[in-house]
Enzyme design. Structure first.
Site, PDB file in Angstrom:
ATOM      1  N   GLU A 100       0.967  -1.204   0.249  1.00  0.00           N
ATOM      2  CA  GLU A 100       0.323  -0.379   0.343  1.00  0.00           C
ATOM      3  C   GLU A 100       0.902   0.857   0.000  1.00  0.00           C
ATOM      4  OE1 GLU A 100      -3.346  -0.344  -0.676  1.00  0.00           O
ATOM      5  OE2 GLU A 100      -3.718  -1.995  -0.012  1.00  0.00           O
ATOM      6  N   HIS A 153      -6.649  -3.615   9.889  1.00  0.00           N
ATOM      7  CA  HIS A 153      -8.457  -4.200   9.665  1.00  0.00           C
ATOM      8  C   HIS A 153      -8.894  -3.921  10.355  1.00  0.00           C
ATOM      9  CE1 HIS A 153      -5.692  -6.518   6.264  1.00  0.00           C
ATOM     10  NE2 HIS A 153      -6.399  -5.526   5.636  1.00  0.00           N
ATOM     11  N   HIS A 186      -2.952   2.193   8.176  1.00  0.00           N
ATOM     12  CA  HIS A 186      -4.324   1.426   7.783  1.00  0.00           C
ATOM     13  C   HIS A 186      -3.771   0.221   8.911  1.00  0.00           C
ATOM     14  CE1 HIS A 186      -6.131  -1.515   5.698  1.00  0.00           C
ATOM     15  NE2 HIS A 186      -5.812  -1.953   5.483  1.00  0.00           N
ATOM     16  N   HIS A 244     -12.254  -3.437   4.425  1.00  0.00           N
ATOM     17  CA  HIS A 244     -11.217  -3.968   4.277  1.00  0.00           C
ATOM     18  C   HIS A 244     -10.911  -3.147   5.574  1.00  0.00           C
ATOM     19  CE1 HIS A 244      -7.475  -3.392   1.625  1.00  0.00           C
ATOM     20  NE2 HIS A 244      -6.640  -3.917   3.290  1.00  0.00           N
ATOM     21  N   GLU A 272     -16.860  11.279  23.096  1.00  0.00           N
ATOM     22  CA  GLU A 272     -15.643  11.412  22.455  1.00  0.00           C
ATOM     23  C   GLU A 272     -15.643  11.663  20.960  1.00  0.00           C
ATOM     24  OE1 GLU A 272     -12.519  12.249  24.448  1.00  0.00           O
ATOM     25  OE2 GLU A 272     -13.992  12.350  25.525  1.00  0.00           O
TER      26      GLU A 272
HETATM   27  O1  2HA Z   1      -0.978  -5.108   4.094  1.00  0.00           O
HETATM   28  O2  2HA Z   1      -3.750  -4.928   4.676  1.00  0.00           O
HETATM   29  O3  2HA Z   1      -4.025  -3.958   1.776  1.00  0.00           O
HETATM   30  C1  2HA Z   1      -1.798  -6.046   3.661  1.00  0.00           C
HETATM   31  C2  2HA Z   1      -2.707  -4.706   3.749  1.00  0.00           C
HETATM   32  C3  2HA Z   1      -3.187  -4.148   2.227  1.00  0.00           C
HETATM   33 ZN    ZN Z   2      -4.869  -4.118   4.359  1.00  0.00          ZN
END
Ligand code: 2HA
Ligand code: ZN
Length: 275
Positions: A118, A144, A142, A213, A172
């Site tokens: 990414e 999950h 980023h 995602h 909050e």
């Molecule tokens: O690195 O999360 O979006 C793996 C991921 C791709």
């Molecule tokens: Zn991801």
């Protein structure tokens, strides 16, 4: 090498990877983190750089305002869980060229590893957030985040309808992300298209949701960026629990209450998201 890991920018990066793993947001190689280094960070890390930088690699995206910058980045296919055990194998430092369209590894990412898949998304978002914050933004993260992802199956995928339940599920929230969150539809990860869609959202928001995602956040430092992800995910968790009771919602935080919080805490709420 031990001393490199004590440079605050490095120590904070390694700690944040472990924090995210412990939250359960980084199964297998899920998620990625990048940090735009200050001149002082680079000076403190430079003695540990490789004698010979590795070759330049074109990114497929370009940002003139990031020419010559250095980033700490997680590695493609690497597990957040392993960063704390062996940083040099799982994270690295890359330099950006004068055109702002290529990177080269100057430290870490040992044994042929590469920056996160990414990296183009992170790079475009660093560019947008640097501009939007007059240079204050340094972290793009980023993860999950489980409950945020769950909500992308049941909430309409637009910024307003996603932001309102988050604001209403934890007092909050309007203080932490008064502009709301952006929502991107489901897209193939890792490419220029998701990079562009996300960076469009990040012109307005500190955080964007990737449908089915995960979550994409920004911030001036590790604490603020991690805290933002944590706050959004906590609120999503509460809302998921509320929905899971199967009982009708009898009361929530009203729009006037949201306005009152914003007033007392001195933040400007996104009025377009209020009734
Ligand atoms: O690195 O999360 O979006 C793996 C991921 C791709
Ligand atoms: Zn991801």
């Amino acid at each position: 090498m031990n001393e490199l890991y004590q440079v605050p920018a490095m120590a904070g990066f390694i700690r944040m990877c472990d924090d995210g793993w412990q939250q359960g947001w980084h199964e297998r190689n899920g998620g990625n983190l990048t940090y735009r280094m200050t001149e002082e960070d680079v000076a403190a890390c430079r003695p540990y750089f490789d004698a010979q930088p590795r070759p330049w690699v074109k990114m497929g995206v370009q940002a003139k305002n990031l020419a010559g910058e250095y980033f700490i980045t997680t590695g493609s296919g690497k597990y957040f869980r392993n960063v704390i055990l062996d940083p040099a194998a799982n994270i690295g430092i890359v330099e950006i060229n004068d055109e702002g369209d290529s990177w080269r590894i100057v430290w870490g990412l040992e044994n042929g590893a590469k920056p996160t898949s990414e990296f183009p998304s992170h790079f475009m978002n660093h560019s947008v957030r640097k501009e939007a914050t007059n240079g204050a933004n340094r972290v793009i993260y980023h993860c999950h985040a489980t409950n945020v992802i769950a909500l992308t199956y049941v909430l309409p995928l637009n910024d307003r309808d996603f932001t309102r339940p988050l604001w209403q599920s934890a007092t909050e929230c309007p203080v932490v992300f008064p502009e709301g969150v952006g929502v991107c539809p489901w897209m193939v990860p890792g490419g220029a298209a998701i990079a562009m869609a996300t960076s469009e959202k990040m012109k307005t928001y500190q955080a964007a949701v990737w449908a089915q995602h995960g979550l994409f956040v920004s911030g001036p430092d590790y604490d603020t960026a991690f805290g933002l992800a944590h706050t959004i995910e906590k609120s999503a968790e509460i809302y998921v629990k509320v929905l899971s009771t199967g009982r009708p919602i009898l009361q929530t935080i009203t729009d006037d209450a949201l306005r009152a919080i914003a007033h007392d805490f001195g933040v400007q709420l996104n009025e377009a998201f209020l009734d």
